[in-house]
Design a protein around this motif. Structure first.
Motif, mmCIF file in Angstrom:
data_model
loop_
_atom_site.group_PDB
_atom_site.id
_atom_site.type_symbol
_atom_site.label_atom_id
_atom_site.label_comp_id
_atom_site.label_asym_id
_atom_site.label_seq_id
_atom_site.Cartn_x
_atom_site.Cartn_y
_atom_site.Cartn_z
ATOM 1 N N THR A 68 0.839 -1.189 0.000
ATOM 2 C CA THR A 68 0.000 0.000 0.000
ATOM 3 C C THR A 68 0.874 1.239 0.000
ATOM 4 O OG1 THR A 68 -0.072 0.054 2.407
ATOM 5 C CG2 THR A 68 -1.816 -1.176 1.287
ATOM 6 N N GLU A 69 0.326 2.305 -0.537
ATOM 7 C CA GLU A 69 1.065 3.561 -0.566
ATOM 8 C C GLU A 69 1.004 4.209 0.812
ATOM 9 O OE1 GLU A 69 0.838 7.613 -3.138
ATOM 10 O OE2 GLU A 69 0.506 5.720 -4.187
ATOM 11 N N LEU A 70 2.132 4.651 1.300
ATOM 12 C CA LEU A 70 2.204 5.275 2.619
ATOM 13 C C LEU A 70 1.710 6.713 2.547
ATOM 14 C CD1 LEU A 70 5.675 3.892 3.676
ATOM 15 C CD2 LEU A 70 3.458 3.112 4.455
ATOM 16 N N PRO A 71 1.167 7.254 3.635
ATOM 17 C CA PRO A 71 0.643 8.627 3.616
ATOM 18 C C PRO A 71 1.715 9.668 3.289
ATOM 19 C CG PRO A 71 0.010 7.513 5.637
ATOM 20 C CD PRO A 71 0.912 6.598 4.904
ATOM 21 N N TRP A 110 6.506 7.952 0.886
ATOM 22 C CA TRP A 110 7.803 7.287 0.908
ATOM 23 C C TRP A 110 7.696 5.921 0.263
ATOM 24 C CZ3 TRP A 110 9.849 2.806 2.910
ATOM 25 C CH2 TRP A 110 11.235 2.733 2.946
ATOM 26 N N LYS A 111 8.713 5.575 -0.533
ATOM 27 C CA LYS A 111 8.760 4.261 -1.170
ATOM 28 C C LYS A 111 10.138 3.649 -0.934
ATOM 29 C CE LYS A 111 5.652 5.614 -4.858
ATOM 30 N NZ LYS A 111 5.533 5.945 -6.267
ATOM 31 N N PRO A 112 10.205 2.354 -0.652
ATOM 32 C CA PRO A 112 11.523 1.723 -0.474
ATOM 33 C C PRO A 112 12.182 1.490 -1.828
ATOM 34 C CG PRO A 112 9.800 0.100 -0.240
ATOM 35 C CD PRO A 112 9.121 1.421 -0.399
ATOM 36 N N GLN A 113 13.479 1.214 -1.788
ATOM 37 C CA GLN A 113 14.192 0.903 -3.023
ATOM 38 C C GLN A 113 13.745 -0.471 -3.513
ATOM 39 O OE1 GLN A 113 18.146 1.517 -1.439
ATOM 40 N NE2 GLN A 113 18.382 3.354 -2.686
#
Length: 188
Positions: free
Chosen positions: A87-90, A93-96
């Motif tokens: 799920t997309e964080l509020p 932020w996205k991990p590599q």
């Protein structure tokens, strides 16, 4: 403001003592004098007064009560980043991603797991330079891909500068958001 300071001085108090009731004059002038008194060092600061003037407190060693204090305190170390999120964080932020290892270059994250993209303002804010740090691998290919992406997005030519030894690319202008989008698309 200066007039208030003059009237608050103790030497002026006899002048106004006849105008006001005696109990108001004494307490007001005394409090004003205490406000003006400056404490330039620890030795000249006032001593601890009567304990009844301070807030009451109780020292507790109960672990159940200490739990509520610990969750407010700052962490001593940075917690590990989540490896994958479906799920997309509020915060956005996205991990590599694992696909980033296939590229000839790599951009390492900061110790707080953030992308190392910064804006530098010089000449009283008139010159803006976007800096991309922590580049490993083929920096020239990264610069070419990044420059191509930025020129497509902005519709203008983009000036870049490479610091190969430091592992840094500078881009003229404010392109922080676009560079972070590009890093997210590449999985870096």
């Amino acid at each position: 403001m200066a007039a208030l300071r003059i009237f608050a001085r103790p030497c002026v108090s006899p002048i106004f003592s006849n105008l006001l009731p005696s109990n108001i004059t004494k307490t007001t002038l005394f409090n004003n004098f205490k406000i003006q008194q400056r404490c330039s060092s620890f030795k000249s600061s006032p001593k601890v007064g009567d304990p009844s003037n301070y807030t009451e407190f109780e020292i507790s060693k109960d672990p159940k009560e200490w739990f509520f204090v610990e969750r407010i305190l700052a962490l001593k170390t940075v917690p590990p980043a989540p490896t994958s999120t479906d799920t997309e964080l509020p915060s956005g932020w996205k991990p590599q991603s694992a696909d980033a290892k296939k590229l000839p270059y790599f951009v390492a994250r900061t110790k707080n797991h953030m992308q190392p993209v910064y804006i530098a303002r010089t000449h009283r804010g008139m010159r803006r330079i976007t800096e991309l740090h922590k580049i490993q691998g083929d920096i020239w290919t990264l610069e070419a891909d990044l420059k191509k992406y930025l020129e497509e997005q902005s519709g203008k030519r983009v000036a870049t500068q490479i610091h190969e030894v430091v592992g840094q690319v500078n881009v003229k202008g404010d392109h922080v958001i676009r560079i972070k989008e590009w890093l997210d698309k590449k999985g870096l």
